[in-house]
Design a protein around this motif. Structure first.
Motif, PDB file in Angstrom:
ATOM      1  N   ALA A   1      32.575  53.394  58.156  1.00 58.30           N
ATOM      2  CA  ALA A   1      31.337  53.038  56.992  1.00 58.30           C
ATOM      3  C   ALA A   1      30.617  52.086  57.226  1.00 58.30           C
ATOM      4  N   PRO A   2      30.789  50.766  57.845  1.00 54.37           N
ATOM      5  CA  PRO A   2      30.131  49.799  58.287  1.00 54.37           C
ATOM      6  C   PRO A   2      28.978  50.143  59.347  1.00 54.37           C
ATOM      7  N   SER A   3      28.957  51.346  59.888  1.00 49.93           N
ATOM      8  CA  SER A   3      28.211  51.699  60.734  1.00 49.93           C
ATOM      9  C   SER A   3      26.686  51.982  59.966  1.00 49.93           C
ATOM     10  N   LEU A   4      26.880  52.189  58.757  1.00 56.17           N
ATOM     11  CA  LEU A   4      25.528  52.400  58.017  1.00 56.17           C
ATOM     12  C   LEU A   4      24.767  51.244  57.810  1.00 56.17           C
ATOM     13  N   ILE A   5      25.562  50.118  58.111  1.00 54.78           N
ATOM     14  CA  ILE A   5      24.536  48.884  58.214  1.00 54.78           C
ATOM     15  C   ILE A   5      24.643  48.276  59.327  1.00 54.78           C
ATOM     16  N   ALA A   6      25.596  48.548  60.236  1.00 52.20           N
ATOM     17  CA  ALA A   6      25.784  47.640  61.594  1.00 52.20           C
ATOM     18  C   ALA A   6      24.608  47.705  62.207  1.00 52.20           C
ATOM     19  N   GLY A   7      23.707  48.586  62.545  1.00 55.44           N
ATOM     20  CA  GLY A   7      22.484  48.633  63.092  1.00 55.44           C
ATOM     21  C   GLY A   7      21.516  47.705  62.578  1.00 55.44           C
TER      22      GLY A   7
END
Length: 406
Positions: free
Chosen positions: A270-276
């Protein structure tokens, strides 16, 4: 967080990236189902409880052993054919695993797990293919988008593990393995449409190809590899032991155990949604620092208690910390090598990451059985500190003006 620019958004809508995201989702569905059941089935089939996590360990060991081969093969036959071969190998491993479970064959189940791990060495490089499909400015977003595709797998995988238990009368969990084999075949079909071009070079420039020893002496390379290896190693070490600690030792139900595993896997992706966006604003190294700090929260919460809530919070923190270290490390690695060096650099990185994970997985069962859950947490702490130290040294080196070679 600032949104991605219009040009980056256009890059993220490419056909290749969509295929990689979908293939990641399908592959992770199968992998998560096997990870959920690996220790439980291993405990039922193994001749001694100390070998309960051996199948999971061999899965990770298979990934580590195949990383160099996967990079070598794709350098010669291309990403597309290499990825398809890996997916079909995973399907074969899952089918063999179903046969082993039906026959109560522990060595066969171990072999099947190793085959699936070998397939994971190929699918682990989806993130590299995604970064190579876009410009350097969009690389962090591309990596995080690909990993975000795992969210679907994180939700379906545990359900497949639980619901497939009695799908086939021939044996318990045979239906789950049939479903996993289907997932890998679906991934192979998706990957038929992949068209990966040569990676986009930063600024249109190139550098001479360096010797491997010179490339690995770079502080940027070392921080990327150590951060990724530490994050993955701690994650596998704790995740392998947690279902045994919850279900077999502390007596929590299989439903609660599967729920915590599902929450952990969701927290991984789920943190991939903001990691970028975090990488674009803070940089890969700062994002990794945040990941290491969150990973430390796992240890702190784990020591506070053994109730379902303690496990849940600790495992969620474990997933979030892993994501920032893994996504940031992949992006940081791209800053430490040229296009012509990419396959060697990626092979060394993944060999370090998955070898560490294999050692962690092999040791998790023994540490858990002999010393208990608190020992698992205690062993993890110095590894997290080492990753923090490497990242701090990198930032100090960059402040001193050291570049790719520094």
């Amino acid at each position: 967080m600032p949104p991605a620019s219009a040009s980056i958004r256009r890059e993220l809508l490419s056909r290749n990236l969509a295929i990689l995201v979908a293939a990641q989702a399908v592959a992770v569905t199968g992998t998560v189902a096997l990870v959920t059941l690996g220790g439980i089935i291993g405990r039922e089939l193994a001749p001694t409880p100390n070998l309960a996590t051996l199948p999971l360990s061999l899965m990770v060991l298979g990934t580590a052993a195949a990383t160099v081969f996967a990079a070598w093969l794709m350098a010669r036959i291309g990403r597309r054919i290499g990825f398809i071969c890996g997916a079909l190998l995973g399907g074969l491993g899952a089918a063999f695993g179903g046969w082993a479970v039906v026959g109560g064959n522990f060595p066969g189940f171990c072999f099947a797990s190793a085959l699936v791990g070998t397939a994971m060495a190929f699918s682990a490089q989806y993130r590299f293919a995604a970064a190579e499909s876009v410009s350097p400015a969009a690389a962090g977003y591309a990596v995080s988008c690909t990993l975000a595709g795992s969210l679907l797998g994180a939700m379906i995988g545990p359900e497949l593990a639980a619901r497939g238990e009695f799908w086939i009368d021939a044996g318990r969990f045979a239906g789950t393995f049939a479903g996993v084999a289907g997932c890998y075949v679906a991934a192979a079909v998706l990957l038929l449409g992949l068209r990966v071009a040569a990676p986009v070079a930063a600024g249109g420039t190139s550098r001479p190809v360096r010797e491997l020893a010179e490339m690995t002496r770079s502080r940027t390379f070392a921080a990327a590899v150590l951060g990724g290896a530490a994050g993955y190693g701690v994650m596998v070490f704790v995740m392998t032991a947690a279902p045994l600690a919850m279900h077999a030792v502390d007596g929590h139900s299989l439903r609660h155990t599967a729920g915590v595993v599902q929450a952990h896997v969701l927290a991984m992706y789920a943190p991939s949604l903001i990691a970028g966006a975090l990488i674009a604003r803070w940089g890969a190294d700062r994002t990794m620092l945040l990941g290491a700090l969150v990973l430390g929260l796992t240890v702190c919460v784990g020591f506070l208690g053994r109730e379902v809530m303690h496990y849940a919070v600790a495992m969620v923190a474990l997933g979030v910390g892993w994501n920032f270290l893994y996504t940031g490390g992949t992006t940081l690695l791209g800053q430490a090598h040229t296009s012509d060096e990419r396959f060697r650099a990626q092979a060394v990185n993944d060999l370090a990451v998955f070898s560490t994970s294999a050692v962690a997985s092999l040791g998790a069962g023994a540490v858990m059985q002999i010393f208990g859950w608190n020992a698992v947490l205690g062993v993890s702490a110095p590894v997290i500190v080492a990753a923090l130290a490497a990242l701090v040294l990198l930032r100090r080196g960059r402040a001193s003006g050291l570049g790719m070679a520094g």
